[in-house]
Design a protein around this motif. Structure first.
Motif, mmCIF file in Angstrom:
data_model
loop_
_atom_site.group_PDB
_atom_site.id
_atom_site.type_symbol
_atom_site.label_atom_id
_atom_site.label_comp_id
_atom_site.label_asym_id
_atom_site.label_seq_id
_atom_site.Cartn_x
_atom_site.Cartn_y
_atom_site.Cartn_z
ATOM 1 N N ARG A 9 0.840 -1.280 -0.049
ATOM 2 C CA ARG A 9 -0.009 -0.195 0.031
ATOM 3 C C ARG A 9 0.818 1.234 -0.067
ATOM 4 O O ARG A 9 0.640 2.250 -0.784
ATOM 5 C CB ARG A 9 -0.858 -0.054 1.115
ATOM 6 N N ASP A 10 1.851 1.345 0.881
ATOM 7 C CA ASP A 10 2.797 2.142 0.630
ATOM 8 C C ASP A 10 3.339 2.456 -0.443
ATOM 9 O O ASP A 10 3.619 3.934 -1.045
ATOM 10 C CB ASP A 10 3.820 2.177 2.001
ATOM 11 N N LEU A 16 1.759 6.525 -6.964
ATOM 12 C CA LEU A 16 0.556 7.503 -7.511
ATOM 13 C C LEU A 16 1.033 8.781 -7.344
ATOM 14 O O LEU A 16 0.736 9.723 -7.942
ATOM 15 C CB LEU A 16 -0.706 7.119 -6.812
ATOM 16 N N LEU A 17 1.526 9.176 -5.928
ATOM 17 C CA LEU A 17 1.841 10.613 -5.734
ATOM 18 C C LEU A 17 2.943 11.172 -6.514
ATOM 19 O O LEU A 17 2.619 12.299 -7.048
ATOM 20 C CB LEU A 17 2.369 10.594 -4.163
ATOM 21 N N LEU A 18 3.808 10.364 -6.735
ATOM 22 C CA LEU A 18 4.815 10.869 -7.906
ATOM 23 C C LEU A 18 4.462 10.916 -9.190
ATOM 24 O O LEU A 18 4.696 12.108 -9.860
ATOM 25 C CB LEU A 18 6.297 9.668 -7.713
ATOM 26 N N LEU A 19 3.570 10.002 -9.761
ATOM 27 C CA LEU A 19 3.080 10.177 -11.095
ATOM 28 C C LEU A 19 2.310 11.569 -11.274
ATOM 29 O O LEU A 19 2.147 12.138 -12.068
ATOM 30 C CB LEU A 19 2.257 8.909 -11.497
ATOM 31 N N GLY A 20 1.360 11.821 -10.144
ATOM 32 C CA GLY A 20 0.628 12.718 -10.028
ATOM 33 C C GLY A 20 1.447 14.170 -9.788
ATOM 34 O O GLY A 20 1.009 15.253 -10.525
ATOM 35 N N ALA A 21 2.310 14.309 -9.219
ATOM 36 C CA ALA A 21 3.307 15.302 -9.280
ATOM 37 C C ALA A 21 4.018 15.617 -10.696
ATOM 38 O O ALA A 21 4.226 16.518 -11.089
ATOM 39 C CB ALA A 21 4.320 15.086 -7.909
ATOM 40 N N LEU A 22 4.510 14.388 -11.347
ATOM 41 C CA LEU A 22 5.085 14.712 -12.524
ATOM 42 C C LEU A 22 3.935 14.947 -13.559
ATOM 43 O O LEU A 22 4.318 15.940 -14.354
ATOM 44 C CB LEU A 22 5.715 13.425 -12.750
ATOM 45 N N SER A 23 2.852 14.751 -13.632
ATOM 46 C CA SER A 23 1.820 15.255 -14.460
ATOM 47 C C SER A 23 1.569 16.617 -13.911
ATOM 48 O O SER A 23 1.541 17.499 -14.926
ATOM 49 C CB SER A 23 0.384 14.408 -14.300
ATOM 50 N N ALA A 57 -5.948 9.695 -5.393
ATOM 51 C CA ALA A 57 -5.543 8.382 -5.246
ATOM 52 C C ALA A 57 -4.622 8.084 -4.391
ATOM 53 O O ALA A 57 -4.723 7.103 -3.311
ATOM 54 C CB ALA A 57 -5.819 7.984 -6.638
ATOM 55 N N GLY A 58 -3.613 8.383 -4.589
ATOM 56 C CA GLY A 58 -2.177 8.149 -3.582
ATOM 57 C C GLY A 58 -2.662 8.390 -2.183
ATOM 58 O O GLY A 58 -2.270 7.885 -1.433
ATOM 59 N N THR A 59 -3.342 9.680 -2.090
ATOM 60 C CA THR A 59 -3.466 9.909 -0.728
ATOM 61 C C THR A 59 -4.596 9.142 0.126
ATOM 62 O O THR A 59 -4.777 8.790 1.134
ATOM 63 C CB THR A 59 -3.925 11.374 -0.856
ATOM 64 N N ALA A 60 -5.485 8.807 -0.724
ATOM 65 C CA ALA A 60 -6.566 8.188 -0.421
ATOM 66 C C ALA A 60 -6.229 6.646 0.069
ATOM 67 O O ALA A 60 -7.045 6.237 1.008
ATOM 68 C CB ALA A 60 -7.916 7.869 -1.470
ATOM 69 N N LEU A 61 -5.062 6.280 -0.332
ATOM 70 C CA LEU A 61 -4.812 4.823 0.262
ATOM 71 C C LEU A 61 -3.861 5.109 1.559
ATOM 72 O O LEU A 61 -3.907 4.117 2.090
ATOM 73 C CB LEU A 61 -3.493 4.512 -1.038
ATOM 74 N N ARG A 62 -3.684 6.191 1.903
ATOM 75 C CA ARG A 62 -3.037 6.563 3.094
ATOM 76 C C ARG A 62 -3.920 6.920 4.262
ATOM 77 O O ARG A 62 -3.613 7.117 5.516
ATOM 78 C CB ARG A 62 -1.832 7.529 3.155
ATOM 79 N N VAL A 63 -5.201 7.377 3.962
ATOM 80 C CA VAL A 63 -6.274 7.816 4.859
ATOM 81 C C VAL A 63 -7.154 7.020 5.345
ATOM 82 O O VAL A 63 -7.410 6.065 4.749
ATOM 83 C CB VAL A 63 -6.598 9.272 4.582
ATOM 84 N N GLU A 64 -7.806 7.470 6.304
ATOM 85 C CA GLU A 64 -9.157 6.627 6.890
ATOM 86 C C GLU A 64 -10.190 6.462 5.657
ATOM 87 O O GLU A 64 -10.022 7.428 4.932
ATOM 88 C CB GLU A 64 -9.547 7.118 8.057
ATOM 89 N N LEU A 65 -11.002 5.693 5.616
ATOM 90 C CA LEU A 65 -11.917 5.511 4.896
ATOM 91 C C LEU A 65 -12.985 6.767 4.581
ATOM 92 O O LEU A 65 -13.339 7.261 3.630
ATOM 93 C CB LEU A 65 -13.203 4.541 4.978
ATOM 94 N N GLU A 66 -13.351 7.325 5.861
ATOM 95 C CA GLU A 66 -14.214 8.496 5.691
ATOM 96 C C GLU A 66 -13.555 9.888 5.074
ATOM 97 O O GLU A 66 -14.292 10.690 4.390
ATOM 98 C CB GLU A 66 -14.293 9.130 7.282
#
Length: 119
Positions: A9-10, A16-23, A57-66
């Motif tokens: 997951r990490d 995802l975070l790196l690809l988003g930043a690159l985009s 999406a990368g952040t959603a993998l790291r936080v709670e469901l809510e």
């Protein structure tokens, strides 16, 4: 959660975070490098929206469901509003003469949308 699943997951989140930043970076470079308004609108809308969606999406993998549900709402509103704003800015530039019509390959607004000041 098992350590292997936590590590996977990490890694997925980091990718995802790196690809988003690159985009987002490529969109910013496009804003600086593209010569005309319509190209800049393209660079400001599509890569930036994709970059934000990947970061969310990368952040959603790291936080709670809510919190992840809130991020989905942010993504939804971004996808809905960014193309509309870009289209309105492009149409406004077209009407005010900010777009060189001789450079357009296809001008679908010719004859349908007069420039400001004309009837």
């Amino acid at each position: 959660m098992t350590p292997a699943l936590h590590t996977a997951r990490d890694i997925a989140s980091a990718v995802l975070l790196l690809l988003g930043a690159l985009s987002c970076l490529l969109g910013a470079v496009g804003l600086l490098r593209l010569p005309d308004l319509l190209g800049r609108l393209q660079a400001a809308t599509k890569p930036q929206t994709l970059g934000l969606l990947l970061v969310l999406a990368g952040t959603a993998l790291r936080v709670e469901l809510e919190s992840a549900v809130t991020l989905v709402l942010v993504a939804f509103f971004q996808v809905i509003t960014a193309p509309v704003i870009s289209q309105l800015a492009g149409r406004s530039a077209y009407r005010s003469g900010g777009v060189r019509r001789d450079l357009l390959v296809v001008d679908q607004l010719a004859g349908k949308l007069p420039r400001d000041g004309s009837s």
